[in-house]
Design an enzyme around this catalytic site. Structure first.
Site, short mmCIF file in Angstrom:
data_model
loop_
_atom_site.label_atom_id
_atom_site.label_comp_id
_atom_site.label_asym_id
_atom_site.label_seq_id
_atom_site.Cartn_x
_atom_site.Cartn_y
_atom_site.Cartn_z
N ASP A 67 -0.89 -25.47 -21.27
CA ASP A 67 -2.13 -24.75 -21.01
C ASP A 67 -2.56 -24.82 -19.54
O ASP A 67 -1.97 -25.56 -18.75
CB ASP A 67 -3.25 -25.28 -21.93
CG ASP A 67 -3.31 -26.80 -21.98
OD1 ASP A 67 -2.72 -27.46 -21.10
OD2 ASP A 67 -3.95 -27.34 -22.90
N ASP A 136 -11.83 -33.88 -30.59
CA ASP A 136 -12.14 -32.96 -31.69
C ASP A 136 -10.89 -32.56 -32.48
O ASP A 136 -10.93 -31.64 -33.29
CB ASP A 136 -12.88 -31.71 -31.18
CG ASP A 136 -12.05 -30.87 -30.21
OD1 ASP A 136 -10.87 -31.23 -29.95
OD2 ASP A 136 -12.57 -29.87 -29.69
N HIS A 138 -8.07 -31.31 -31.27
CA HIS A 138 -7.27 -30.18 -30.76
C HIS A 138 -5.91 -30.62 -30.22
O HIS A 138 -5.76 -31.77 -29.78
CB HIS A 138 -8.04 -29.37 -29.71
CG HIS A 138 -8.27 -30.06 -28.41
ND1 HIS A 138 -9.39 -29.84 -27.64
CD2 HIS A 138 -7.53 -30.97 -27.71
CE1 HIS A 138 -9.32 -30.56 -26.53
NE2 HIS A 138 -8.21 -31.25 -26.55
N GLU A 143 -8.79 -25.21 -30.06
CA GLU A 143 -10.03 -25.85 -30.50
C GLU A 143 -10.23 -25.66 -32.01
O GLU A 143 -9.57 -24.81 -32.62
CB GLU A 143 -11.21 -25.24 -29.74
CG GLU A 143 -11.14 -25.42 -28.23
CD GLU A 143 -11.37 -26.84 -27.76
OE1 GLU A 143 -11.11 -27.80 -28.51
OE2 GLU A 143 -11.82 -27.01 -26.60
P1 PGA Z 1 -6.80 -36.63 -22.53
O1 PGA Z 1 -6.87 -35.18 -23.21
O2 PGA Z 1 -5.36 -37.00 -22.49
O3 PGA Z 1 -7.36 -36.44 -21.16
O4 PGA Z 1 -7.60 -37.55 -23.38
C1 PGA Z 1 -6.12 -34.92 -24.35
C2 PGA Z 1 -6.43 -33.54 -24.87
O5 PGA Z 1 -7.58 -33.08 -24.73
O6 PGA Z 1 -5.54 -32.91 -25.45
#
Ligand code: PGA
Length: 261
Positions: A67, A136, A138, A143
């Protein structure tokens, strides 16, 4: 689905890096799906070490990132282009033309998304997809509510994600982009092998829901239950809400003796 629990972030990162390195050694032109965020930094650090000290060779490796934020130019310090360059690409011998990252500033997002999907296919599909998980639930920027069959497209980020990621933008929520371009859940599920890394207490609920909850678009990581070859790499804190934790530890401790499949 395999669940591995490690005493520390470092050990988790090193074990995941070993999986990536074993694949590259077995298949030098492997296609990797890469993730950003704070979680995979230790994994990339270990891959860089293996490249420098053990000669791990990325000269034929092809990569696709999950992404990118919409609107951030490649040289923006919070863009995922910049992140990947700083944490991995500038330290290894991957040819620039083998690197694919969704374009945050294209003039035609729909055409770009179609091209990205097509390009993954042209390269033979993703052999190993690395994932993190949001608080959350994802995966990539899919999302809650994302279709489990979704493909590469533009997503509006959830408020929780924007708040979680504000720490990278000097704590300023208003500076976090609202839109991202992301591989879909359906795109991710087509990878031949998937490893998901998670560390820290704030991931424990999402991890438990992904592994032990129902398959639901409300926790897009739960779609991984449908995939034939997924391994979760967790530290103790991220594993702490798993109801089946004793079973997962039992499987892990018996793994060295298990028949090879
Ligand atoms: P993070 O993000 O590794 O910064 O915790 C993970 C994500 O949101 O997929």
């Amino acid at each position: 689905m395999e669940v591995l629990i490690f005493p520390s972030y470092d050990e988790m990162s090193k074990a995941a890096a070993r999986v990536v390195a074993d694949l590259i050694n077995a298949k030098p032109n492997a296609v990797l799906g890469l993730a950003t965020g704070s979680t995979p930094i230790g994994l990339y650090r270990e891959l860089v070490r293996m490249h420098k000290e053990e000669g791990l060779d990325f000269s034929q490796v092809v990569t696709f990132n999950l992404d990118e934020y919409v609107g951030l130019p490649k040289d923006h310090p919070q863009s995922y282009h910049y992140f990947m360059h700083e944490h991995l690409f500038k330290h290894i011998n991957i040819p620039p033309q083998n690197i694919h990252i969704p374009a945050g500033t294209t003039s035609n997002y729909a055409a770009f998304c179609r091209w990205y999907e097509e390009r993954i296919k042209q390269c033979g599909g993703i052999d190993l997809q690395i994932l993190g998980i949001g608080a959350d639930g994802h995966i990539a920027f899919n999302e809650p509510g994302s279709s489990l069959g979704s493909r590469t497209r533009i997503k509006t980020l959830a408020r929780q994600t924007i708040e979680d990621n504000a720490r990278f933008f000097g704590g300023r929520v208003e500076d976090v982009p609202i839109y991202a371009i992301t591989m879909g859940v359906g795109t991710i599920l087509e990878a031949r092998k998937i490893i998901l890394l998670a560390n820290g207490r704030n991931k424990a609920k999402a991890v438990a829901a992904a592994i032990e909850g129902p398959v639901t678009s409300m926790i897009t990581a739960s779609a991984l239950q449908l995939h034939p070859d997924v391994t979760f790499f967790l530290d103790e804190e991220a594993a702490s809400e798993l109801k089946m934790i004793d079973y997962f530890r039992w499987v892990q401790s018996n793994k060295p003796k298990a028949p090879k499949t």
